[in-house]
Design an enzyme around this catalytic site. Structure first.
Site, PDB file in Angstrom:
ATOM      1  N   ASP A 145      31.682  75.063  37.255  1.00  0.00           N
ATOM      2  CA  ASP A 145      32.449  74.385  36.203  1.00  0.00           C
ATOM      3  C   ASP A 145      33.287  73.246  36.778  1.00  0.00           C
ATOM      4  O   ASP A 145      33.476  72.218  36.131  1.00  0.00           O
ATOM      5  CB  ASP A 145      33.366  75.381  35.485  1.00  0.00           C
ATOM      6  CG  ASP A 145      32.584  76.420  34.703  1.00  0.00           C
ATOM      7  OD1 ASP A 145      31.380  76.195  34.460  1.00  0.00           O
ATOM      8  OD2 ASP A 145      33.165  77.460  34.340  1.00  0.00           O
ATOM      9  N   ASP A 170      25.239  66.719  37.363  1.00  0.00           N
ATOM     10  CA  ASP A 170      24.547  67.344  36.234  1.00  0.00           C
ATOM     11  C   ASP A 170      23.381  68.208  36.703  1.00  0.00           C
ATOM     12  O   ASP A 170      22.959  69.121  35.985  1.00  0.00           O
ATOM     13  CB  ASP A 170      24.042  66.250  35.282  1.00  0.00           C
ATOM     14  CG  ASP A 170      23.773  66.788  33.883  1.00  0.00           C
ATOM     15  OD1 ASP A 170      24.570  67.613  33.423  1.00  0.00           O
ATOM     16  OD2 ASP A 170      22.765  66.393  33.282  1.00  0.00           O
ATOM     17  N   ASP A 178      28.655  66.344  28.803  1.00  0.00           N
ATOM     18  CA  ASP A 178      27.616  65.300  28.829  1.00  0.00           C
ATOM     19  C   ASP A 178      27.852  64.268  27.739  1.00  0.00           C
ATOM     20  O   ASP A 178      27.618  63.075  27.925  1.00  0.00           O
ATOM     21  CB  ASP A 178      26.226  65.920  28.639  1.00  0.00           C
ATOM     22  CG  ASP A 178      25.672  66.505  29.925  1.00  0.00           C
ATOM     23  OD1 ASP A 178      26.261  66.276  30.998  1.00  0.00           O
ATOM     24  OD2 ASP A 178      24.643  67.213  29.848  1.00  0.00           O
TER      25      ASP A 178
END
Length: 207
Positions: free
Chosen positions: A29, A66, A91
């Site tokens: 995270d 990502d 995102d």
């Protein structure tokens, strides 16, 4: 389209970083959050200043988060799905900063309203693309189709932007934005069409 290269990057190019972060006890995270902050800052600061190729280099250093965060979560055997929710949500923030920052560049440094509009079209259609898939998943349909998913939009903007600014070839970025605007719109239409067919087939089967 570029998802086919995902396993290569995660398994070969980014594996050392993935293993290092796990050994250091870094949470996936945290990687997601830092990546989003880096991309957003790079786009909104560098692009708004007119420093496009420099901004692309800065953004590239963070955009691979990502791929890193998801691979980390799988490798440590994470069971909850909060990470997937956080990644998808942030995102949208990163996409907004990227194309919003590019819109600021066109508005402040080129005075081109047309390409400001194209940036906004890509941003909106990109958000709708993601929403369509999420809503389809929620309803039990498969909408993972399209010629311009998120990785395609990112690469399709960042690479031309870098060379257009570095080599003073503005038409390269202009062409890329036209292609992305059309491709993102087509992708939305593709997902609507695919889900429509699945919905009709489900209704017919239950009749």
């Amino acid at each position: 389209m570029l998802d086919r290269f995902k396993q290569f990057w995660q398994g070969v190019m980014l594996a050392p970083f993935i293993n290092l972060f796990i050994r250091l006890g870094v949470s996936p995270d945290v990687v997601t959050l830092v990546g989003t902050l880096g991309v957003s800052f790079g786009a909104l600061f560098f692009f708004a200043q007119g420093w496009v190729w420099q901004g692309v280099l800065f953004i590239t250093a963070f955009v691979f988060s990502d791929l890193v965060d998801g691979a980390m979560a799988r490798k440590i055997g994470r069971k909850d799905d909060f990470g997937a929710f956080l990644d998808s949500t942030l995102d949208r923030v990163a996409d907004g900063a990227l194309f919003g920052g590019l819109a600021l560049y066109f508005a402040w440094h080129t005075d081109s309203r047309l390409y400001v509009v194209l940036c906004l079209v890509i941003l909106v259609m990109g958000a709708v693309t993601s929403y369509a898939r999420a809503k389809a998943d929620h309803l039990g349909y498969d909408a993972k189709v399209g010629i311009a998913e998120r990785p395609d939009r990112l690469v399709g903007m960042l690479v031309p932007a870098f060379f257009a600014d570095l080599l003073d070839l503005p038409w390269l970025l202009h062409l890329a934005l036209w292609v992305l605007a059309v491709a993102a719109t087509v992708t939305v239409a593709q997902r609507i069409w695919v889900v429509r067919r699945q919905a009709l087939d489900r209704a017919a089967a239950g009749a």
